[in-house]
Write an enzyme that holds these catalytic residues in place. Structure first.
Site, PDB file in Angstrom:
ATOM      1  CB  SER A  70       8.196  -0.265 -34.624  1.00 36.19           C
ATOM      2  OG  SER A  70       8.311  -0.615 -33.262  1.00 36.19           O
ATOM      3  CB  SER A  71       4.299   1.761 -31.146  1.00 34.39           C
ATOM      4  OG  SER A  71       4.029   2.686 -30.124  1.00 34.39           O
ATOM      5  CB  CYS A 122      17.392  -5.867 -32.697  1.00 28.14           C
ATOM      6  SG  CYS A 122      15.828  -4.996 -32.489  1.00 28.14           S
ATOM      7  CB  THR A 150      -6.454 -10.815 -26.208  1.00 22.05           C
ATOM      8  OG1 THR A 150      -7.043 -12.068 -25.846  1.00 22.05           O
ATOM      9  CG2 THR A 150      -7.407  -9.685 -25.855  1.00 22.05           C
ATOM     10  CD  GLN A 167      15.555   2.986 -37.488  1.00 19.26           C
ATOM     11  OE1 GLN A 167      15.690   4.187 -37.265  1.00 19.26           O
ATOM     12  NE2 GLN A 167      15.703   2.080 -36.543  1.00 19.26           N
TER      13      GLN A 167
END
Length: 373
Positions: A196-197, A323, A234, A176
């Protein structure tokens, strides 16, 4: 639709989209492959790691890219715990993100003893309680930097210094706060940080963990080779390049955005209090809070009802963490800081993005008035 649920609805920046497209065309190979296509992806991944570390004032060797904040939280916590197998006590705040709450429940089932800290009425942890709960077998403490529902900012530097002296691992969830506050990882005294992006207008499904190179950790899944063993699978090089592009863009303009958020927040609070004096604004007068989050207790209507009615009128807000969508339980955060269940059920969270305007805030206020009145 006018979005005031920044956490759930943040769009990608144009630069992030352009950088993703470019990387997907020219650096889509497996960064671990030895051929030239893989080499190109590896070069871009290495450059992205260095650029992200520079934003934090940290070492590129401490940066590990993930699929987002939730996975990052879990991997950071478990990787640190793996290096202290004989210690089975964990301390956490009561305001942690659902991903940490759920993982702590799993760890409890596996034999760990979990202690949740008390908070004051603003949501700050009580340092004396933390000190009381430290034990010889305390392996790790996890405390979020900023709360997504009421905006409380914890003093991570002070907490980290206290724990460093006691040689206890410290993880902090910075999802945040990244891009809104300075996070100099070498000065904040934590061992691990989660990012987080999509909170800074990058793509969803991308994030990062920074673990201080001096901290010892072991892979969650033995034999993992990607990200130096931190995460299997990957590596998403186009997503990472897009994430770091967005991070650079947002981070370098954080003061401008911070001031914009404060302006919107002050206007919203003053007008809501003027026209609906019976409502409660959580942390209304507290200064050390996130500028883009306003927690409101209606003191009359269920938060979920207000959220759905606002949605009908074209506004996106939430009743807590994105979430926890569909969860009808009262806000755990509000219960932790002393609100009763009825008040916690009457909670909505309004959060601003950089494109929101004063006129949109006025429209939202009028919509709330029409629902409550």
């Amino acid at each position: 639709m006018i979005y005031f649920d920044f956490a759930a609805t943040t769009p990608m920046s144009e630069k992030a989209i352009a950088s993703y497209t470019e990387a997907a065309k020219f650096a889509y190979g497996n960064s671990s492959s030895l051929h030239d296509i893989g080499g190109k992806a590896y070069e871009l991944l290495t450059a992205s790691r260095k650029a992200f570390a520079a934003l934090l004032g940290g070492d590129p060797n401490g940066v590990y890219f993930t699929s987002g904040g939730s996975e990052g939280n879990i991997l950071a916590i478990q990787s640190l715990l793996n290096s202290t197998p004989n210690k089975k006590h964990i301390i956490a705040s009561s305001l942690e993100h659902a991903s940490i709450d759920h993982y702590l429940s799993l760890l409890r089932a596996k034999g760990y003893d979990i202690t949740f800290l008390k908070h004051d009425q603003n949501g700050n942890i009580l340092m004396e309680h933390l000190e009381e709960e430290i034990r010889e077998d305390t392996a790790l403490v996890t405390i979020q930097h900023g709360n997504s529902e009421i905006g409380t900012i914890q003093n991570i530097k002070e907490i980290g210094l206290f724990l460093k002296k006691r040689k206890i691992y410290f993880h902090t969830d910075c999802v945040q706060t990244f891009g809104k506050l300075l996070i100099p990882v070498d000065e904040m005294n934590a061992d691990a940080y989660t990012f987080s992006s999509h909170k800074i207008y990058g793509p969803k499904g991308v994030g990062a963990v920074y673990i201080h190179p001096a901290a010892s950790w072991s892979p969650v899944i033995p034999g993992t080779t990607h990200e130096d063993g931190f995460r299997p699978g990957t590596v998403n090089v186009p997503g990472i390049f897009s994430f770091v592009t967005a991070a650079n863009e947002f981070y370098n303009q954080r003061e401008k955005h911070f001031n914009h958020f404060i302006k919107l927040k002050q206007h919203l609070i003053s007008q809501l209090k003027k026209q609906l004096p019976t409502i409660t604004i959580v942390n209304e007068t507290k200064k050390e809070v996130l500028p883009n989050i306003v927690g409101v207790v209606t003191n009359s209507l269920e938060g979920q009802f207000v959220m759905l009615e606002l949605n009908r009128k074209g506004f996106a807000v939430s009743t807590g963490s994105a979430c926890q969508a569909g969860n009808s339980h009262p806000s755990k955060t509000l219960l932790s800081i002393g609100f009763d269940k009825d008040s916690a059920h009457q909670f909505i969270r309004i959060s601003f993005g950089i494109t929101n305007t004063i006129s949109e805030v006025d429209e939202l206020i009028n919509a709330i008035l029409s629902i409550v009145q």
